[in-house]
Design a protein around this motif. Structure first.
Motif, PDB file in Angstrom:
ATOM      1  N   THR A 224       0.833  -1.211   0.000  1.00  0.00           N
ATOM      2  CA  THR A 224       0.000   0.000   0.000  1.00  0.00           C
ATOM      3  C   THR A 224       0.862   1.253   0.000  1.00  0.00           C
ATOM      4  O   THR A 224       0.461   2.290  -0.541  1.00  0.00           O
ATOM      5  N   LEU A 225       2.022   1.154   0.599  1.00  0.00           N
ATOM      6  CA  LEU A 225       2.910   2.326   0.720  1.00  0.00           C
ATOM      7  C   LEU A 225       3.920   2.413  -0.413  1.00  0.00           C
ATOM      8  O   LEU A 225       4.838   3.244  -0.359  1.00  0.00           O
ATOM      9  N   ILE A 226       3.762   1.564  -1.431  1.00  0.00           N
ATOM     10  CA  ILE A 226       4.704   1.524  -2.542  1.00  0.00           C
ATOM     11  C   ILE A 226       3.968   1.875  -3.838  1.00  0.00           C
ATOM     12  O   ILE A 226       2.868   1.356  -4.088  1.00  0.00           O
ATOM     13  N   PRO A 227       4.538   2.746  -4.715  1.00  0.00           N
ATOM     14  CA  PRO A 227       3.900   3.032  -6.005  1.00  0.00           C
ATOM     15  C   PRO A 227       3.709   1.744  -6.809  1.00  0.00           C
ATOM     16  O   PRO A 227       4.520   0.822  -6.730  1.00  0.00           O
ATOM     17  N   GLU A 228       2.644   1.714  -7.590  1.00  0.00           N
ATOM     18  CA  GLU A 228       2.262   0.482  -8.275  1.00  0.00           C
ATOM     19  C   GLU A 228       3.367  -0.048  -9.179  1.00  0.00           C
ATOM     20  O   GLU A 228       3.579  -1.259  -9.259  1.00  0.00           O
ATOM     21  N   ARG A 229       4.088   0.840  -9.845  1.00  0.00           N
ATOM     22  CA  ARG A 229       5.115   0.385 -10.800  1.00  0.00           C
ATOM     23  C   ARG A 229       6.290  -0.306 -10.116  1.00  0.00           C
ATOM     24  O   ARG A 229       7.083  -0.982 -10.767  1.00  0.00           O
ATOM     25  N   PHE A 230       6.436  -0.094  -8.791  1.00  0.00           N
ATOM     26  CA  PHE A 230       7.538  -0.717  -8.054  1.00  0.00           C
ATOM     27  C   PHE A 230       7.097  -1.922  -7.210  1.00  0.00           C
ATOM     28  O   PHE A 230       7.931  -2.568  -6.593  1.00  0.00           O
ATOM     29  N   ARG A 231       5.792  -2.204  -7.175  1.00  0.00           N
ATOM     30  CA  ARG A 231       5.297  -3.169  -6.201  1.00  0.00           C
ATOM     31  C   ARG A 231       5.833  -4.571  -6.422  1.00  0.00           C
ATOM     32  O   ARG A 231       6.211  -5.264  -5.492  1.00  0.00           O
ATOM     33  N   SER A 232       5.810  -5.021  -7.663  1.00  0.00           N
ATOM     34  CA  SER A 232       6.213  -6.406  -7.897  1.00  0.00           C
ATOM     35  C   SER A 232       7.681  -6.617  -7.519  1.00  0.00           C
ATOM     36  O   SER A 232       8.016  -7.601  -6.861  1.00  0.00           O
ATOM     37  N   GLY A 233       8.574  -5.700  -7.893  1.00  0.00           N
ATOM     38  CA  GLY A 233       9.981  -5.814  -7.513  1.00  0.00           C
ATOM     39  C   GLY A 233      10.167  -5.711  -6.019  1.00  0.00           C
ATOM     40  O   GLY A 233      10.993  -6.407  -5.423  1.00  0.00           O
ATOM     41  N   HIS A 234       9.351  -4.854  -5.375  1.00  0.00           N
ATOM     42  CA  HIS A 234       9.451  -4.687  -3.921  1.00  0.00           C
ATOM     43  C   HIS A 234       9.042  -5.971  -3.194  1.00  0.00           C
ATOM     44  O   HIS A 234       9.721  -6.421  -2.262  1.00  0.00           O
ATOM     45  N   VAL A 235       7.927  -6.560  -3.627  1.00  0.00           N
ATOM     46  CA  VAL A 235       7.449  -7.786  -2.973  1.00  0.00           C
ATOM     47  C   VAL A 235       8.491  -8.891  -3.077  1.00  0.00           C
ATOM     48  O   VAL A 235       8.788  -9.598  -2.101  1.00  0.00           O
ATOM     49  N   ASP A 236       9.079  -9.038  -4.254  1.00  0.00           N
ATOM     50  CA  ASP A 236      10.107 -10.081  -4.448  1.00  0.00           C
ATOM     51  C   ASP A 236      11.322  -9.829  -3.572  1.00  0.00           C
ATOM     52  O   ASP A 236      11.886 -10.755  -2.978  1.00  0.00           O
ATOM     53  N   ALA A 237      11.759  -8.573  -3.479  1.00  0.00           N
ATOM     54  CA  ALA A 237      12.943  -8.245  -2.684  1.00  0.00           C
ATOM     55  C   ALA A 237      12.703  -8.524  -1.207  1.00  0.00           C
ATOM     56  O   ALA A 237      13.570  -9.065  -0.503  1.00  0.00           O
ATOM     57  N   VAL A 238      11.516  -8.174  -0.714  1.00  0.00           N
ATOM     58  CA  VAL A 238      11.207  -8.414   0.697  1.00  0.00           C
ATOM     59  C   VAL A 238      11.123  -9.912   0.975  1.00  0.00           C
ATOM     60  O   VAL A 238      11.599 -10.402   2.013  1.00  0.00           O
ATOM     61  N   ARG A 239      10.558 -10.672   0.043  1.00  0.00           N
ATOM     62  CA  ARG A 239      10.471 -12.123   0.235  1.00  0.00           C
ATOM     63  C   ARG A 239      11.866 -12.746   0.309  1.00  0.00           C
ATOM     64  O   ARG A 239      12.115 -13.646   1.126  1.00  0.00           O
ATOM     65  N   ARG A 240      12.764 -12.285  -0.548  1.00  0.00           N
ATOM     66  CA  ARG A 240      14.136 -12.822  -0.521  1.00  0.00           C
ATOM     67  C   ARG A 240      14.799 -12.504   0.815  1.00  0.00           C
ATOM     68  O   ARG A 240      15.531 -13.323   1.369  1.00  0.00           O
ATOM     69  N   PHE A 241      14.560 -11.309   1.329  1.00  0.00           N
ATOM     70  CA  PHE A 241      15.134 -10.945   2.626  1.00  0.00           C
ATOM     71  C   PHE A 241      14.547 -11.811   3.737  1.00  0.00           C
ATOM     72  O   PHE A 241      15.264 -12.305   4.614  1.00  0.00           O
ATOM     73  N   GLN A 242      13.229 -12.014   3.698  1.00  0.00           N
ATOM     74  CA  GLN A 242      12.582 -12.814   4.736  1.00  0.00           C
ATOM     75  C   GLN A 242      13.075 -14.254   4.718  1.00  0.00           C
ATOM     76  O   GLN A 242      13.197 -14.898   5.760  1.00  0.00           O
ATOM     77  N   ALA A 243      13.359 -14.787   3.511  1.00  0.00           N
ATOM     78  CA  ALA A 243      13.797 -16.180   3.398  1.00  0.00           C
ATOM     79  C   ALA A 243      15.295 -16.337   3.643  1.00  0.00           C
ATOM     80  O   ALA A 243      15.786 -17.457   3.827  1.00  0.00           O
ATOM     81  N   GLY A 244      16.047 -15.257   3.648  1.00  0.00           N
ATOM     82  CA  GLY A 244      17.495 -15.335   3.784  1.00  0.00           C
ATOM     83  C   GLY A 244      17.950 -15.374   5.226  1.00  0.00           C
ATOM     84  O   GLY A 244      17.154 -15.374   6.177  1.00  0.00           O
ATOM     85  N   ASP A 245      19.263 -15.372   5.378  1.00  0.00           N
ATOM     86  CA  ASP A 245      19.858 -15.462   6.714  1.00  0.00           C
ATOM     87  C   ASP A 245      20.129 -14.097   7.336  1.00  0.00           C
ATOM     88  O   ASP A 245      20.420 -13.999   8.528  1.00  0.00           O
ATOM     89  N   LEU A 246      20.093 -13.031   6.528  1.00  0.00           N
ATOM     90  CA  LEU A 246      20.359 -11.696   7.067  1.00  0.00           C
ATOM     91  C   LEU A 246      19.277 -11.305   8.065  1.00  0.00           C
ATOM     92  O   LEU A 246      18.085 -11.579   7.865  1.00  0.00           O
ATOM     93  N   ARG A 247      19.709 -10.653   9.133  1.00  0.00           N
ATOM     94  CA  ARG A 247      18.759 -10.155  10.126  1.00  0.00           C
ATOM     95  C   ARG A 247      18.432  -8.679   9.912  1.00  0.00           C
ATOM     96  O   ARG A 247      17.456  -8.169  10.463  1.00  0.00           O
ATOM     97  N   ALA A 248      19.261  -8.002   9.137  1.00  0.00           N
ATOM     98  CA  ALA A 248      19.025  -6.576   8.877  1.00  0.00           C
ATOM     99  C   ALA A 248      19.484  -6.253   7.464  1.00  0.00           C
ATOM    100  O   ALA A 248      20.426  -6.850   6.940  1.00  0.00           O
ATOM    101  N   LEU A 249      18.798  -5.293   6.841  1.00  0.00           N
ATOM    102  CA  LEU A 249      19.151  -4.869   5.487  1.00  0.00           C
ATOM    103  C   LEU A 249      18.929  -3.374   5.385  1.00  0.00           C
ATOM    104  O   LEU A 249      17.849  -2.857   5.702  1.00  0.00           O
TER     105      LEU A 249
END
Length: 457
Positions: A67-92
């Motif tokens: 909701t807080l992301i412009p529509e043209r960036f949403r798909s890339g944003h969702v993928d990036a957040v999913r990769r972070f959630q699935a990864g080992d990093l605790r902060a980004l």
């Protein structure tokens, strides 16, 4: 961390969830803080989020983070957040290295930077749930300032290029009338079509000619500098005899030498050749010799020497002028800059050394200046390679390859070794002797010295 649920409901009836620790703390923070669960659904937001995006915390709870992301960036944003959630990093850290935009409730976009943090929350049925805290900062003001700075810089560069291109293309328009003034004044001065009459006219026409020549030299220097700035200077190198070019430069300044009763000695091996553009090399030494002439006292002596510096070859111009303080030497070679010690009575605009240094850099060569008050000045030019010309080269003999040229503005380093033993001779007091060639003031031609005894200075 524990969490407790309130009776109030957020978006679409989603229960408002608050973390026991954090609400008072995050509401006091200047940055927006949004907490999402594993499905990227917002479960908590602070008051700064409302100030930044226009949504109250209660309205955001239950909505997707996109909701807080412009529509043209949403798909890339969702993928990036999913990769972070699935990864080992605790902060980004999300920084300005990537363009990140946020979307306000009213549709306005803002530039943001932020940090993603994973946190484990006790689940209602036991175990842990991984949540993510998103800390966001509004950097729109900084981004706008950066954009304005880039635009201003681009406009400045475009204006500079336009100025340089204009001056570089004005050669014909500026020089043609000056050449006509000088040419017709020479006809009158030489009385080509008969006597002028009153001798005053002869004096006036000489003044016109000298003024025209002076103005032409100023215009030519400005045009050379403009062509350098516009990157329109392309050398046409070939193997050329260096001594003949330096002697030609000496003949060019011969009237100034005669007027100041100065002596010029050229101690260069006539068989030495360099791979360079002869017109540019000639101009380099016209500028260097002209400076030596202007800033040397009347009756002074100027010498041009050669030095072998390993694989490099150096030509040095020396004078016995008033010299320059070391601090001032560092400022020379920039356009329109003259040493403070030079009071301006000698004329010039501070372009001679700049043009000489730039022409040298086009050949991969370098220029260095050594001076001290009361000790004269030494200007050394270091060339990347040379060869010796033979009178009758053997058939099929392979000539040395031309030296690799350097890029404009980056001449090779010049070794500051000491001068040869001929320096005391060439700049000695009258009465000393040296084997070299000199310029004959009467004819303007090169006068060879007597090999047996040398020429008396």
């Amino acid at each position: 961390m524990k969490r407790q649920k309130k009776a109030a409901a957020g978006a679409a009836g989603f229960p408002v969830t608050e973390f026991v620790i954090g609400k008072d703390v995050i509401d006091a923070l200047p940055d927006a803080v949004v907490v999402v669960d594993g499905g990227q659904t917002i479960v908590q937001a602070n008051r700064a989020t409302e100030r930044m995006f226009g949504w109250s915390p209660e309205e955001l709870i239950g909505r997707d983070l996109s909701t807080l992301i412009p529509e043209r960036f949403r798909s890339g944003h969702v993928d990036a957040v999913r990769r972070f959630q699935a990864g080992d990093l605790r902060a980004l850290e999300m920084t300005s290295r990537s363009e990140i935009c946020g979307l306000k409730r009213d549709g306005e976009e803002v530039f943001i930077e932020g940090t993603l943090l994973k946190t484990d929350i006790p689940a209602a049925g036991g175990g842990q749930e991984v949540h993510m805290a998103v800390i966001l900062r509004d950097v729109s003001v900084r981004k706008q300032a950066e954009q304005q700075l880039r635009l201003a810089l681009a406009e400045t560069m475009a204006s500079s290029r336009a100025k340089s291109n204009f001056l570089a293309t004005m050669s014909h328009e500026l020089r043609t009338p000056l050449n006509a003034i000088i040419g017709f004044s020479e006809l009158i001065e030489n009385e080509t079509f008969g006597p002028v009459g009153d001798p005053h006219y002869g004096e006036y026409i000489r003044d016109i000619k000298e003024s025209g020549e002076h103005l032409l030299e100023i215009v030519s220097s400005v045009l050379r500098a403009a062509r350098l700035e516009a990157d329109r200077m392309e050398p046409q190198p070939r193997w050329v005899a260096l001594k003949s070019l330096i002697e030609a430069a000496g003949r060019q300044i011969l009237p100034a030498l005669e007027m100041r009763r100065q002596a010029l000695a050229v101690d260069i091996d006539e068989t030495v050749e360099i791979h360079a553009d002869p017109l540019l090399v000639r101009q380099i030494f016209i500028n260097l010799l002209s400076n030596a002439c202007k800033f040397s006292p009347e009756g002074g002596r100027i010498a041009v020497l050669q030095e072998e510096l390993g694989e490099r070859f150096a030509i040095t111009v020396l004078d016995r002028g008033k010299g320059i303080a070391p601090d001032s030497v560092a400022t020379l070679g920039h356009p329109f800059v003259q040493a403070p010690e030079r009071d301006g009575t000698a004329g010039g605009m501070g372009l001679g050394l700049y043009i000489a240094r730039s022409y040298l850099a086009l050949h991969g060569a370098a220029l260095s200046i050594s001076s001290a008050p009361g000790s004269g000045t030494r200007v050394r030019t270091c060339w990347p390679g040379s060869r010796r010309r033979t009178a009758n080269p053997a058939a099929g003999a392979k000539l040395p390859d031309p030296p690799a040229g350097g890029s404009a503005g980056k001449g090779a380093a010049c070794d500051e070794t000491a001068l040869g033993a001929c320096l005391p001779c060439l700049l000695a007091d009258p009465g000393q002797h040296c084997s070299r060639s000199t310029l004959d003031p009467a004819t303007g031609r090169v006068r060879p010295t007597n090999p047996a005894g040398g020429a008396k200075l």
